[in-house]
Motif scaffolding. Structure first.
Motif, short mmCIF file in Angstrom:
data_model
loop_
_atom_site.label_atom_id
_atom_site.label_comp_id
_atom_site.label_asym_id
_atom_site.label_seq_id
_atom_site.Cartn_x
_atom_site.Cartn_y
_atom_site.Cartn_z
N TRP A 45 -26.73 9.98 -75.58
CA TRP A 45 -25.61 10.83 -75.95
C TRP A 45 -24.27 10.18 -75.62
O TRP A 45 -23.96 9.87 -74.48
CB TRP A 45 -25.71 12.18 -75.25
CG TRP A 45 -26.74 13.09 -75.87
CD1 TRP A 45 -27.74 12.72 -76.72
CD2 TRP A 45 -26.86 14.50 -75.69
NE1 TRP A 45 -28.49 13.81 -77.09
CE2 TRP A 45 -27.97 14.93 -76.46
CE3 TRP A 45 -26.15 15.43 -74.95
CZ2 TRP A 45 -28.37 16.26 -76.51
CZ3 TRP A 45 -26.55 16.76 -74.99
CH2 TRP A 45 -27.65 17.17 -75.77
N SER A 46 -23.49 9.98 -76.66
CA SER A 46 -22.14 9.44 -76.56
C SER A 46 -21.35 10.02 -77.73
O SER A 46 -21.91 10.66 -78.63
CB SER A 46 -22.15 7.91 -76.65
OG SER A 46 -22.59 7.50 -77.94
N LEU A 47 -20.05 9.79 -77.73
CA LEU A 47 -19.25 10.26 -78.86
C LEU A 47 -19.69 9.60 -80.16
O LEU A 47 -19.77 10.25 -81.21
CB LEU A 47 -17.77 9.98 -78.59
CG LEU A 47 -17.13 10.84 -77.50
CD1 LEU A 47 -15.71 10.34 -77.20
CD2 LEU A 47 -17.07 12.31 -77.91
N ASP A 48 -20.02 8.31 -80.10
CA ASP A 48 -20.46 7.62 -81.31
C ASP A 48 -21.78 8.18 -81.82
O ASP A 48 -21.99 8.32 -83.03
CB ASP A 48 -20.61 6.12 -81.03
CG ASP A 48 -19.26 5.42 -80.93
OD1 ASP A 48 -18.27 5.93 -81.50
OD2 ASP A 48 -19.19 4.37 -80.26
N TYR A 49 -22.69 8.52 -80.90
CA TYR A 49 -23.97 9.10 -81.30
C TYR A 49 -23.76 10.46 -81.97
O TYR A 49 -24.38 10.77 -83.00
CB TYR A 49 -24.89 9.24 -80.09
CG TYR A 49 -26.24 9.81 -80.42
CD1 TYR A 49 -27.17 9.09 -81.16
CD2 TYR A 49 -26.60 11.09 -79.98
CE1 TYR A 49 -28.41 9.61 -81.47
CE2 TYR A 49 -27.84 11.62 -80.28
CZ TYR A 49 -28.74 10.88 -81.03
OH TYR A 49 -29.98 11.41 -81.33
N MET A 50 -22.87 11.27 -81.40
CA MET A 50 -22.58 12.57 -81.99
C MET A 50 -21.94 12.41 -83.37
O MET A 50 -22.19 13.20 -84.29
CB MET A 50 -21.67 13.39 -81.07
CG MET A 50 -22.35 13.82 -79.79
SD MET A 50 -23.74 14.94 -80.12
CE MET A 50 -24.51 15.00 -78.50
N LYS A 51 -21.13 11.39 -83.52
CA LYS A 51 -20.54 11.12 -84.83
C LYS A 51 -21.61 10.76 -85.84
O LYS A 51 -21.58 11.22 -87.00
CB LYS A 51 -19.52 9.99 -84.70
CG LYS A 51 -18.87 9.59 -86.01
CD LYS A 51 -17.87 8.44 -85.80
CE LYS A 51 -17.28 7.98 -87.13
NZ LYS A 51 -16.31 6.87 -86.93
N ASP A 52 -22.58 9.95 -85.42
CA ASP A 52 -23.65 9.53 -86.33
C ASP A 52 -24.55 10.70 -86.73
O ASP A 52 -24.92 10.85 -87.89
CB ASP A 52 -24.49 8.43 -85.67
CG ASP A 52 -23.74 7.11 -85.56
OD1 ASP A 52 -22.75 6.93 -86.29
OD2 ASP A 52 -24.16 6.28 -84.72
N ILE A 53 -24.90 11.52 -85.77
CA ILE A 53 -25.91 12.55 -86.01
C ILE A 53 -25.31 13.83 -86.58
O ILE A 53 -26.01 14.63 -87.22
CB ILE A 53 -26.71 12.85 -84.72
CG1 ILE A 53 -28.03 13.53 -85.05
CG2 ILE A 53 -25.90 13.70 -83.74
CD1 ILE A 53 -28.97 13.64 -83.85
N ALA A 54 -24.01 14.04 -86.36
CA ALA A 54 -23.39 15.30 -86.78
C ALA A 54 -22.08 15.08 -87.51
O ALA A 54 -21.25 15.99 -87.61
CB ALA A 54 -23.15 16.20 -85.56
N GLY A 55 -21.88 13.88 -88.05
CA GLY A 55 -20.59 13.53 -88.64
C GLY A 55 -20.12 14.44 -89.75
O GLY A 55 -18.91 14.67 -89.91
N ASP A 56 -21.04 14.99 -90.54
CA ASP A 56 -20.66 15.83 -91.68
C ASP A 56 -20.47 17.29 -91.30
O ASP A 56 -20.02 18.09 -92.14
CB ASP A 56 -21.71 15.73 -92.78
CG ASP A 56 -21.71 14.37 -93.47
OD1 ASP A 56 -20.65 13.71 -93.43
OD2 ASP A 56 -22.76 13.97 -94.02
N LYS A 57 -20.81 17.65 -90.07
CA LYS A 57 -20.66 19.04 -89.64
C LYS A 57 -19.18 19.38 -89.44
O LYS A 57 -18.43 18.61 -88.84
CB LYS A 57 -21.42 19.29 -88.34
CG LYS A 57 -22.94 19.15 -88.45
CD LYS A 57 -23.52 20.31 -89.24
CE LYS A 57 -25.03 20.22 -89.31
NZ LYS A 57 -25.62 21.34 -90.07
N VAL A 58 -18.77 20.54 -89.94
CA VAL A 58 -17.42 21.03 -89.70
C VAL A 58 -17.42 21.79 -88.38
O VAL A 58 -18.21 22.72 -88.18
CB VAL A 58 -16.94 21.94 -90.84
CG1 VAL A 58 -15.57 22.53 -90.53
CG2 VAL A 58 -16.91 21.16 -92.15
N VAL A 59 -16.56 21.38 -87.45
CA VAL A 59 -16.57 21.94 -86.10
C VAL A 59 -15.31 22.76 -85.84
O VAL A 59 -14.23 22.44 -86.34
CB VAL A 59 -16.71 20.83 -85.03
CG1 VAL A 59 -18.05 20.16 -85.16
CG2 VAL A 59 -15.59 19.80 -85.15
N PRO A 60 -15.42 23.83 -85.05
CA PRO A 60 -14.25 24.65 -84.69
C PRO A 60 -13.47 23.98 -83.58
O PRO A 60 -14.04 23.44 -82.63
CB PRO A 60 -14.88 25.96 -84.21
CG PRO A 60 -16.20 25.54 -83.65
CD PRO A 60 -16.67 24.38 -84.49
#
Length: 287
Positions: A45-60
């Motif tokens: 878990w890192s910011l880059d990993y979250m970008k890869d796995i959830a990059g298309d998700k729209v977040v609040p």
């Protein structure tokens, strides 16, 4: 003059029995440093990993603007794709934070990266929440509506945490009919001439690093400030003490709805009155 804060105890790891005896029963915070090193999340878990796995998700996204009567309960201030948000975090300081992002709902595969630890409390397995922030972004000093026991797992970067228990309410400039204190208090560097009651408050402080767990007992006030971009996951267990359970039911069933009704009928005058009362009541208590 600074706040009266003592360092939260730190342990490398802990057994369930020791946690219950030394921290849960006396309702004392603790930082556990090495407990999750065998989780896949610890390495992945890192910011880059979250970008890869959830990059298309729209977040609040939330910032530190003062509460307005027009704001709904936990209503976000903006939205952005996770990939864009991570790029923003890594490129410049930003006040935008992700708050209460349910990973079970949004990215179910992240469940494979962690297990629910056995601290002797029954964790709510449907409510793992993620929190993200950039350099110098912060939360207001607040406590959670359900006064739960909170286990806060931090990933990437560093985060400063300041805690107070409910016995310190009379010194914190608490906003009536609310879960926050005056939003114009900078708890990382408070003006004690402007907010003199704070010098009498006794609290706790710590710095969280990657892999650290912070246990926050029931109803603890908490202020979080990101020293660098990072994120955390919270797991929670319901309040076990009857007094706190009673407060939780009151907050959820009565206080929240009463406050919403008053915002609707009185508008910003209601918010202004509450802010004034925070000062009046606190200083009256000092006298």
């Amino acid at each position: 003059m600074k706040l009266n804060l003592q360092d939260i105890p730190r342990v490398k790891t802990i057994k369930k029995e020791d946690f219950i005896t030394n921290y849960f029963k006396p309702q004392q915070p603790v930082v556990i440093e090495g407990f999750i090193k065998d989780w896949p999340a610890y390495k992945k878990w890192s910011l880059d990993y979250m970008k890869d796995i959830a990059g298309d998700k729209v977040v609040p996204l939330y910032d530190d603007r003062p509460v307005s009567h027009e704001d709904g309960f936990n209503e976000p201030h903006a939205e952005m794709k996770m990939s864009e948000y991570v790029d923003l975090l890594k490129s410049e300081p930003t006040k935008y934070r992700i708050f209460l992002w349910n990973i079970l709902k949004e990215i179910p595969q992240l469940q494979k990266d962690y297990t629910f630890p056995d601290f002797g409390l029954k964790l709510m397995k449907t409510l793992p929440m993620l929190f993200f922030g950039g350099t110098n972004s912060h939360t207001f000093m607040h406590y959670d509506i359900d006064l739960a026991n909170i286990f806060h797992f931090h990933f990437e970067g560093k985060k400063q945490c300041i805690l107070f228990d409910q016995s310190q309410n009379k010194y914190l400039y608490k906003i009536p009919h609310s879960l926050i204190v005056r939003e114009d208090i900078d708890f990382s560097n408070p003006d004690l001439k402007k907010w003199p009651a704070l010098q009498y408050a006794k609290g706790w402080q710590c710095e969280l690093n990657h892999g650290d767990i912070l246990y926050m007992p029931e109803g603890y006030w908490h202020y979080m400030k990101y020293s660098s971009p990072g994120f955390s996951m919270s797991l929670r267990a319901i309040a076990r003490h009857s007094k706190n359970l009673g407060k939780a039911f009151y907050n959820v069933l009565i206080m929240r709805h009463f406050d919403a009704m008053m915002r609707k009928f009185k508008g910003q005058d209601w918010i202004n009155w509450k802010n004034d009362q925070a000062i009046t009541r606190t200083h009256k208590g000092l006298k």
